[in-house]
Design a protein around this motif. Sequence first.
Motif, PDB file in Angstrom:
ATOM      1  N   VAL A   1       0.857  -1.186   0.000  1.00  0.00           N
ATOM      2  CA  VAL A   1       0.000   0.000   0.000  1.00  0.00           C
ATOM      3  C   VAL A   1       0.897   1.240   0.000  1.00  0.00           C
ATOM      4  CG1 VAL A   1      -1.776   1.316   1.209  1.00  0.00           C
ATOM      5  CG2 VAL A   1      -1.841  -1.184   1.280  1.00  0.00           C
ATOM      6  N   TRP A   2       0.861   1.985  -1.096  1.00  0.00           N
ATOM      7  CA  TRP A   2       1.536   3.271  -1.157  1.00  0.00           C
ATOM      8  C   TRP A   2       0.537   4.432  -1.156  1.00  0.00           C
ATOM      9  CZ3 TRP A   2       4.836  -0.613  -1.819  1.00  0.00           C
ATOM     10  CH2 TRP A   2       6.188  -0.404  -1.559  1.00  0.00           C
ATOM     11  N   SER A   3      -0.747   4.152  -1.154  1.00  0.00           N
ATOM     12  CA  SER A   3      -1.762   5.201  -1.172  1.00  0.00           C
ATOM     13  C   SER A   3      -1.798   5.952   0.158  1.00  0.00           C
ATOM     14  CB  SER A   3      -3.142   4.600  -1.454  1.00  0.00           C
ATOM     15  OG  SER A   3      -3.211   4.091  -2.774  1.00  0.00           O
ATOM     16  N   ASP A   4      -2.364   7.156   0.130  1.00  0.00           N
ATOM     17  CA  ASP A   4      -2.460   7.971   1.330  1.00  0.00           C
ATOM     18  C   ASP A   4      -3.604   7.535   2.240  1.00  0.00           C
ATOM     19  OD1 ASP A   4      -0.284   9.571   0.762  1.00  0.00           O
ATOM     20  OD2 ASP A   4      -1.472  11.072  -0.301  1.00  0.00           O
ATOM     21  N   ARG A   5      -4.637   6.912   1.660  1.00  0.00           N
ATOM     22  CA  ARG A   5      -5.770   6.457   2.461  1.00  0.00           C
ATOM     23  C   ARG A   5      -6.052   4.984   2.185  1.00  0.00           C
ATOM     24  NH1 ARG A   5      -8.612  10.470   5.105  1.00  0.00           N
ATOM     25  NH2 ARG A   5      -8.267  12.588   4.316  1.00  0.00           N
ATOM     26  N   VAL A   6      -6.583   4.297   3.192  1.00  0.00           N
ATOM     27  CA  VAL A   6      -7.031   2.917   3.033  1.00  0.00           C
ATOM     28  C   VAL A   6      -8.552   2.928   3.180  1.00  0.00           C
ATOM     29  CG1 VAL A   6      -4.894   1.745   3.594  1.00  0.00           C
ATOM     30  CG2 VAL A   6      -6.367   2.487   5.457  1.00  0.00           C
ATOM     31  N   SER A   7      -9.215   3.164   2.063  1.00  0.00           N
ATOM     32  CA  SER A   7     -10.639   3.461   2.079  1.00  0.00           C
ATOM     33  C   SER A   7     -11.179   3.343   0.665  1.00  0.00           C
ATOM     34  CB  SER A   7     -10.854   4.891   2.603  1.00  0.00           C
ATOM     35  OG  SER A   7     -12.168   5.340   2.376  1.00  0.00           O
ATOM     36  N   PRO A   8     -12.486   3.089   0.518  1.00  0.00           N
ATOM     37  CA  PRO A   8     -13.073   3.140  -0.824  1.00  0.00           C
ATOM     38  C   PRO A   8     -13.217   4.566  -1.344  1.00  0.00           C
ATOM     39  CG  PRO A   8     -14.765   2.658   0.814  1.00  0.00           C
ATOM     40  CD  PRO A   8     -13.444   2.613   1.529  1.00  0.00           C
ATOM     41  N   PHE A   9     -12.908   5.558  -0.503  1.00  0.00           N
ATOM     42  CA  PHE A   9     -13.079   6.959  -0.884  1.00  0.00           C
ATOM     43  C   PHE A   9     -11.730   7.676  -0.877  1.00  0.00           C
ATOM     44  CE2 PHE A   9     -16.739   5.536   1.678  1.00  0.00           C
ATOM     45  CZ  PHE A   9     -17.702   5.515   0.672  1.00  0.00           C
ATOM     46  N   ARG A  10     -11.578   8.646  -1.763  1.00  0.00           N
ATOM     47  CA  ARG A  10     -10.298   9.339  -1.885  1.00  0.00           C
ATOM     48  C   ARG A  10     -10.053  10.353  -0.776  1.00  0.00           C
ATOM     49  NH1 ARG A  10      -9.532  10.663  -8.378  1.00  0.00           N
ATOM     50  NH2 ARG A  10      -9.483   8.479  -9.087  1.00  0.00           N
ATOM     51  N   SER A  11     -11.122  10.910  -0.214  1.00  0.00           N
ATOM     52  CA  SER A  11     -10.950  11.988   0.755  1.00  0.00           C
ATOM     53  C   SER A  11     -11.495  11.652   2.139  1.00  0.00           C
ATOM     54  CB  SER A  11     -11.619  13.265   0.238  1.00  0.00           C
ATOM     55  OG  SER A  11     -12.998  13.051  -0.021  1.00  0.00           O
ATOM     56  N   VAL A  12     -11.975  10.433   2.329  1.00  0.00           N
ATOM     57  CA  VAL A  12     -12.525  10.015   3.615  1.00  0.00           C
ATOM     58  C   VAL A  12     -11.964   8.646   3.961  1.00  0.00           C
ATOM     59  CG1 VAL A  12     -14.628   9.465   4.906  1.00  0.00           C
ATOM     60  CG2 VAL A  12     -14.671  11.287   3.189  1.00  0.00           C
TER      61      VAL A  12
ATOM     62  N   PRO B   1       5.064   8.806   6.013  1.00  0.00           N
ATOM     63  CA  PRO B   1       5.295   8.443   4.607  1.00  0.00           C
ATOM     64  C   PRO B   1       5.832   7.017   4.479  1.00  0.00           C
ATOM     65  CG  PRO B   1       6.222  10.608   5.099  1.00  0.00           C
ATOM     66  CD  PRO B   1       5.842   9.998   6.423  1.00  0.00           C
ATOM     67  N   PRO B   2       5.648   6.402   3.307  1.00  0.00           N
ATOM     68  CA  PRO B   2       6.192   5.059   3.088  1.00  0.00           C
ATOM     69  C   PRO B   2       7.691   5.002   3.352  1.00  0.00           C
ATOM     70  CG  PRO B   2       4.674   5.632   1.325  1.00  0.00           C
ATOM     71  CD  PRO B   2       4.869   6.881   2.144  1.00  0.00           C
TER      72      PRO B   2
ATOM     73  N   LEU C   1      -5.687  -1.270  -4.813  1.00  0.00           N
ATOM     74  CA  LEU C   1      -5.692  -1.423  -6.266  1.00  0.00           C
ATOM     75  C   LEU C   1      -4.783  -0.412  -6.953  1.00  0.00           C
ATOM     76  CD1 LEU C   1      -9.480  -2.144  -6.900  1.00  0.00           C
ATOM     77  CD2 LEU C   1      -7.574  -3.760  -7.000  1.00  0.00           C
ATOM     78  N   ALA C   2      -4.721   0.806  -6.453  1.00  0.00           N
ATOM     79  CA  ALA C   2      -3.865   1.809  -7.080  1.00  0.00           C
ATOM     80  C   ALA C   2      -2.399   1.381  -7.036  1.00  0.00           C
ATOM     81  CB  ALA C   2      -4.056   3.165  -6.401  1.00  0.00           C
ATOM     82  N   THR C   3      -1.971   0.847  -5.896  1.00  0.00           N
ATOM     83  CA  THR C   3      -0.589   0.389  -5.775  1.00  0.00           C
ATOM     84  C   THR C   3      -0.334  -0.826  -6.655  1.00  0.00           C
ATOM     85  OG1 THR C   3      -0.335   1.264  -3.538  1.00  0.00           O
ATOM     86  CG2 THR C   3       1.127  -0.530  -4.178  1.00  0.00           C
ATOM     87  N   LEU C   4      -1.265  -1.769  -6.696  1.00  0.00           N
ATOM     88  CA  LEU C   4      -1.074  -2.952  -7.535  1.00  0.00           C
ATOM     89  C   LEU C   4      -0.980  -2.572  -9.007  1.00  0.00           C
ATOM     90  CD1 LEU C   4      -3.453  -5.529  -5.806  1.00  0.00           C
ATOM     91  CD2 LEU C   4      -0.975  -5.308  -5.566  1.00  0.00           C
TER      92      LEU C   4
END
Length: 338
Positions: free
Chosen positions: A99-110, A117-118, A143-146
């Motif tokens: 996981v390199w994303s900023d959030r672990v969520s189905p939503f980008r801002s919530v 940082p990683p 999914l974004a990281t994969l």
Amino acid sequence: MTSSSGPSRKNPYYQGPVSDHFDGQRFFNPGGVAPGGPFDLLKWQFGGGRVRWPNPVISAFPPARPDRHVFGSQLRVTMVGHASMLVQIAGLNILTDPVWSDRVSPFRSVGPKRVVPPGIRFEDLPNIDLVLVTHNHYDHLDLATLARLQAAHRPQMVTPLGNDTIIRRAVPDANITVVDWGDRIAVNDGVTIDVEPCHHWSARGMGDRRMALWAAFVLTTPSGKIYHIGDTGFHDGINYQAVREKHGGFRLAILPFGAYEPRWFMKGQHQNPEEAVKGMKLCNAAYVAGHHFATFQLTDEGIDAPVQALDVALKAEGVEPDRFRPLRAGEVFDVPVA
């Protein structure tokens, strides 16, 4: 090895024969407990007791710049954050639940946001050979990281039943090996992966609970065995004892020990530090790389509580602190030869 047969009306990710952990629609933990329902979730969320985390957090370790490979008897683990680690052994570069994303969520801002940082910049990764995805919760299947890994490295991805359907929606050309509990696959002539039970569950939304499988992995290599668990409840130590009986012991176990409060809600799915140390002893692990803490706030305990509780548990069990390493972002652990 069992392959996913495709989605059905009952289950959007997988259809296949009934087994001792699949009832035809949902997967389950034999003899275990199901996750709490919506009312339990609301009781927890509105019950108070959450300790506020600092944000941002500066790791004591600068971002690591990994070597391209390690060989011989070397086993090196570099912490990215949460359950994401770079494991280097026998010439292989392996990522766990990346996981390199900023959030672990189905939503980008919530949703839960990364506070540190990683520990490896994505651009500094060596060529990745293998990706292990233990289950489909957002803090483990990103999914974004994969998609980024597929574009940059085209690794082999190994994941339990049903998760391939989710991954292929974002990464249609991914090289995915789909596995069930009890499967064994060959990575190359010297390295195999056994797929083992852990006590957890799965969901990407409100209507797909336990419709994709979760699993732990055992890597057998010329340089020793590694036991990797992404998430698990302790489950009376049943799975730890079983994996010791099957595999004998491990040079390294990669174990979660955070995200465990409140216990009435989390006990079935997330072990606490005391249970993690007991699991270390039950599975006969010489060393542990501890994870699942101090990256995303998923539960009530404070950011430093897991490490403080781990110190107490190690003393109570008579385990030397250098054998169970709670890894911070950027930290590198060269695992001694057992």
